[in-house]
Write an enzyme that holds these catalytic residues in place. Structure first.
Site, PDB file in Angstrom:
ATOM      1  N   ALA A 183       1.007   3.373   6.964  1.00 38.46           N
ATOM      2  CA  ALA A 183      -0.316   3.988   6.735  1.00 38.46           C
ATOM      3  C   ALA A 183      -0.878   3.511   5.408  1.00 38.46           C
ATOM      4  CB  ALA A 183      -0.185   5.507   6.751  1.00 38.46           C
ATOM      5  N   VAL A 239      10.095   3.105  12.407  1.00 36.17           N
ATOM      6  CA  VAL A 239      10.264   2.431  13.699  1.00 36.17           C
ATOM      7  C   VAL A 239      11.613   1.724  13.660  1.00 36.17           C
ATOM      8  CG1 VAL A 239       9.403   0.490  15.085  1.00 36.17           C
ATOM      9  CG2 VAL A 239       7.807   2.193  14.174  1.00 36.17           C
ATOM     10  N   HIS A 446     -32.248   8.611  -9.425  1.00 36.52           N
ATOM     11  CA  HIS A 446     -32.245   9.781  -8.530  1.00 36.52           C
ATOM     12  C   HIS A 446     -33.167   9.501  -7.352  1.00 36.52           C
ATOM     13  CE1 HIS A 446     -32.221  13.929  -7.199  1.00 36.52           C
ATOM     14  NE2 HIS A 446     -33.538  13.854  -7.091  1.00 36.52           N
TER      15      HIS A 446
HETATM   16  P1  NAI Z   1       0.407  -1.349   2.001  1.00 37.22           P
HETATM   17  O1  NAI Z   1       1.379  -1.558   0.910  1.00 37.22           O
HETATM   18  O2  NAI Z   1      -0.991  -0.983   1.672  1.00 37.22           O
HETATM   19  O3  NAI Z   1       0.948  -0.213   2.968  1.00 37.22           O
HETATM   20  C1  NAI Z   1       2.169  -0.329   3.623  1.00 37.22           C
HETATM   21  C2  NAI Z   1       2.571   1.036   4.143  1.00 37.22           C
HETATM   22  O4  NAI Z   1       3.700   0.870   4.988  1.00 37.22           O
HETATM   23  C3  NAI Z   1       2.976   1.996   3.040  1.00 37.22           C
HETATM   24  O5  NAI Z   1       2.351   3.227   3.268  1.00 37.22           O
HETATM   25  C4  NAI Z   1       4.486   2.077   3.167  1.00 37.22           C
HETATM   26  O6  NAI Z   1       5.012   3.322   2.752  1.00 37.22           O
HETATM   27  C5  NAI Z   1       4.652   1.875   4.665  1.00 37.22           C
HETATM   28  N1  NAI Z   1       5.962   1.378   5.092  1.00 37.22           N
HETATM   29  C6  NAI Z   1       6.741   0.464   4.469  1.00 37.22           C
HETATM   30  N2  NAI Z   1       7.849   0.235   5.215  1.00 37.22           N
HETATM   31  C7  NAI Z   1       7.753   1.007   6.326  1.00 37.22           C
HETATM   32  C8  NAI Z   1       8.567   1.187   7.472  1.00 37.22           C
HETATM   33  N3  NAI Z   1       9.696   0.509   7.639  1.00 37.22           N
HETATM   34  N4  NAI Z   1       8.144   2.053   8.417  1.00 37.22           N
HETATM   35  C9  NAI Z   1       6.979   2.749   8.273  1.00 37.22           C
HETATM   36  N5  NAI Z   1       6.179   2.599   7.197  1.00 37.22           N
HETATM   37  C10 NAI Z   1       6.552   1.736   6.242  1.00 37.22           C
HETATM   38  O7  NAI Z   1       0.489  -2.674   2.885  1.00 37.22           O
HETATM   39  P2  NAI Z   1      -0.458  -3.255   4.023  1.00 37.22           P
HETATM   40  O8  NAI Z   1      -1.321  -2.209   4.593  1.00 37.22           O
HETATM   41  O9  NAI Z   1       0.443  -4.037   4.900  1.00 37.22           O
HETATM   42  O10 NAI Z   1      -1.378  -4.244   3.210  1.00 37.22           O
HETATM   43  C11 NAI Z   1      -0.788  -5.288   2.438  1.00 37.22           C
HETATM   44  C12 NAI Z   1      -1.617  -5.581   1.241  1.00 37.22           C
HETATM   45  O11 NAI Z   1      -2.784  -6.305   1.600  1.00 37.22           O
HETATM   46  C13 NAI Z   1      -2.151  -4.354   0.547  1.00 37.22           C
HETATM   47  O12 NAI Z   1      -1.184  -3.787  -0.308  1.00 37.22           O
HETATM   48  C14 NAI Z   1      -3.277  -4.913  -0.234  1.00 37.22           C
HETATM   49  O13 NAI Z   1      -2.766  -5.497  -1.398  1.00 37.22           O
HETATM   50  C15 NAI Z   1      -3.815  -5.993   0.685  1.00 37.22           C
HETATM   51  N6  NAI Z   1      -4.980  -5.488   1.424  1.00 37.22           N
HETATM   52  C16 NAI Z   1      -6.050  -5.056   0.719  1.00 37.22           C
HETATM   53  C17 NAI Z   1      -7.152  -4.559   1.355  1.00 37.22           C
HETATM   54  C18 NAI Z   1      -8.280  -4.050   0.558  1.00 37.22           C
HETATM   55  O14 NAI Z   1      -8.306  -4.295  -0.644  1.00 37.22           O
HETATM   56  N7  NAI Z   1      -9.239  -3.362   1.156  1.00 37.22           N
HETATM   57  C19 NAI Z   1      -7.248  -4.515   2.804  1.00 37.22           C
HETATM   58  C20 NAI Z   1      -6.036  -4.970   3.453  1.00 37.22           C
HETATM   59  C21 NAI Z   1      -4.978  -5.459   2.768  1.00 37.22           C
END
Ligand code: NAI
Ligand code: FAD
Length: 467
Positions: A183, A239, A446
């Site tokens: 998430a 998972v 505003h």
């Molecule tokens: P993320 O680090 O944002 O979130 C990964 C989530 O997966 C965390 O909540 C973590 O606790 C959870 N997790 C880790 N291992 C797990 C497991 N085995 N089972 C279930 N949950 C688990 O990483 P995400 O969403 O993959 O994105 C990667 C990166 O890409 C982000 O950290 C960000 O740096 C970049 N990104 C930035 C965006 C933006 O700036 N709007 C948009 C998309 C990506």
């Protein structure tokens, strides 16, 4: 033999291409090697840009479906065409990646297509698509090779039924049930895209909260809103396996600390549990660099410790964000050219482009509590903001944190419509070392949503004007 390059950059993403353009502007003889067909890296090709294109289109579709009638706009019989939506996304990506190629030409940067490999100090080998290898001589090498999705042990990504973000940006059909693992930012953004187009979305998250690292009050509010939108959250679960042999996908889950197994059935699973630095086949061993979990570590202003070898962006430590990579690329080029170059890591914003958006910069309240630093807070709800009321977009709030003694602004966190644009004001405030009183006494137009920032700053001072 031709004159050596001043700088060869390996990787043409936001880190690499901005570094290359700035180096070209500063008169350095520059080459940028990229193994992908187009420039722009993860961000332009399979990250920031295609995801935002899909988020924008689907947000409009959902608004037309769910909000227009309440505003008195009749939009009956709405439908969408996924092929057209995807074609729109591809057009945006094509235009922007070609734009980078144009900027390279304008700034005299040599774009070298192929896979780069360090072959000792001052040498980079390039293997081109036709299998030929050439060696470039250079005074400086910048490693800007980015990142890749972190795999989930035992789960194979096929980019059809079990996908990474790349597959999730290009699904051919709307899944009936999309199961997200993680998430975080990718899960919530791409989950929103497919939910808006009709998918049921279930999120399996290891921790007991969403968006780890974000201010927890903001994350809680976000979870409430996303739940109302239809996201199902299974927090504190992991998972453990996935079976793709049947017509439906069977995903095995259990509690994070083991036990209480549950099988979820769906048709697509998106693995988005974070990203990890990518340095495969880069020849780091030829110069004695050993990357760790965070990638190639810089010991001082992007310097790797090996003379003339620098590192920027996702493949080194720090937030994996395009603008962080870009800031590092520009500063690194300036340092190579003998100028001062610096990045203020305390003022790098983060935005989640969901609806509502979530935006953050500086320290979170959780971090301040943990550090024991005395702080003051000011909060202002969009419910009391006249523009938000006029637009019928009142979900969310602004929270500011300031030092209790000096009033220096330490952090700003918001959830609400358009806060991804509004956060830049707070970045500037932090960059200039503003106090919350400075923000409170700055005139804001505003009626705008930005008045909520001013009111939150007034709140820090104890004199909020609006109820
Ligand atoms: P993320 O680090 O944002 O979130 C990964 C989530 O997966 C965390 O909540 C973590 O606790 C959870 N997790 C880790 N291992 C797990 C497991 N085995 N089972 C279930 N949950 C688990 O990483 P995400 O969403 O993959 O994105 C990667 C990166 O890409 C982000 O950290 C960000 O740096 C970049 N990104 C930035 C965006 C933006 O700036 N709007 C948009 C998309 C990506
Ligand atoms: P990359 O963009 O990954 O670029 C590195 C490049 O190097 C790649 O093109 C790769 O092909 C190339 N390369 C690697 N090795 C070699 C080699 N040996 N030879 C030649 N070329 C090589 N960030 C934001 O700030 N805002 C967002 O909205 C946002 N949305 C995202 C959405 C998704 C779905 C994803 C996956 C990421 C998102 N990000 C976002 C993160 C952002 O994409 C990255 O932080 C950013 O791209 C990092 O830039 P970079 O230059 O360090 O690396």
């Amino acid at each position: 033999m031709s004159e050596p390059y001043d700088v060869v950059i390996i990787g043409g993403g936001p880190g690499g291409y901005n570094c290359a353009i700035r180096a070209g502007q500063l008169g350095l003889k520059t080459a940028c090697i990229e193994m992908r067909e187009t420039l722009g890296g993860t961000c332009l090709n399979v990250g920031c840009i295609p995801s935002k294109a899909l988020l924008h289109t689907t947000e409009l579709y959902e608004a037309a479906q769910t909000r227009f009638a309440g505003l008195g706009i009749k939009a009956e019989g709405l439908s969408f065409d996924l092929d057209t939506i995807m074609a729109g996304k591809r057009d945006v990506v094509d235009g922007l990646t070609k734009g980078i190629a144009g900027l390279f030409k304008k700034n005299k940067v040599d774009h070298i297509a192929g896979k780069g490999r360090i072959a000792g100090q001052g040498k980079v080998e390039v293997e081109t698509v036709d299998g030929k290898t050439t060696t470039l001589e250079t005074r400086n090498i910048v490693i800007a090779t980015g990142s890749e999705p972190t795999p989930l042990p035992g789960i194979e990504i096929d980019e059809k039924r079990i996908v990474s973000s790349t597959g999730a940006l290009a699904l051919e059909r709307v899944p009936e049930h999309l199961i997200l693992v993680g998430a975080g930012v990718i899960g919530l953004e791409l989950g929103s895209v497919w939910r808006r187009l009709g998918a049921k979305v279930t999120v399996v998250e290891y921790l007991d909260r969403i968006l780890p690292g974000m201010d927890s009050e903001i994350a809680k509010q976000a979870q409430r809103i996303f739940k109302k939108q239809g996201f199902a959250f299974k927090l504190g679960r992991k998972v453990t396996g996935a079976d793709t042999s049947g017509k439906t996908l069977a995903v095995e889950t259990e509690a994070a600390d083991g036990g209480s197994p549950e099988t979820l059935t769906g048709d697509v699973m998106l693995v988005c549990i974070g990203r990890r630095p990518y340095t495969e086949g880069l020849g780091l061993d030829t110069v004695g660099i050993e990357p760790d979990r965070r990638g190639v570590i810089a010991n001082d202003h992007f310097r790797t410790g090996v003379d003339g070898i620098w590192v920027i962006g996702d493949c080194t430590s720090g937030p994996m964000l395009a603008h962080k990579a870009e800031d590092e690329g520009v500063a690194c080029a300036e340092l190579i050219a003998g100028k001062p170059g610096h990045v203020n890591y305390a003022a790098i914003p983060g935005v989640v482009y969901t609806a509502p958006e979530i935006a953050t910069v500086g320290l979170t309240e959780d971090e301040l509590k943990e550090s024991g630093r005395a702080y003051k807070t000011g909060k202002f709800s969009f419910m009391a903001n006249s523009r938000a009321r006029a637009n019928h977009e009142t979900d969310g709030f602004v929270k500011l944190l300031a030092d209790a003694e000096t009033d220096e602004l330490l952090g700003g966190h918001m959830i609400g419509t358009g806060v991804g644009e509004m956060i830049a004001e707070l970045c500037l405030a932090l960059e200039f070392g503003a106090s919350s009183e400075d923000v409170a006494r700055t005139s804001h137009p505003h009626p705008t949503m930005t008045e909520a920032i001013r009111q939150a700053a007034m709140g820090v001072e104890g004199w909020t004007m609006q109820s």
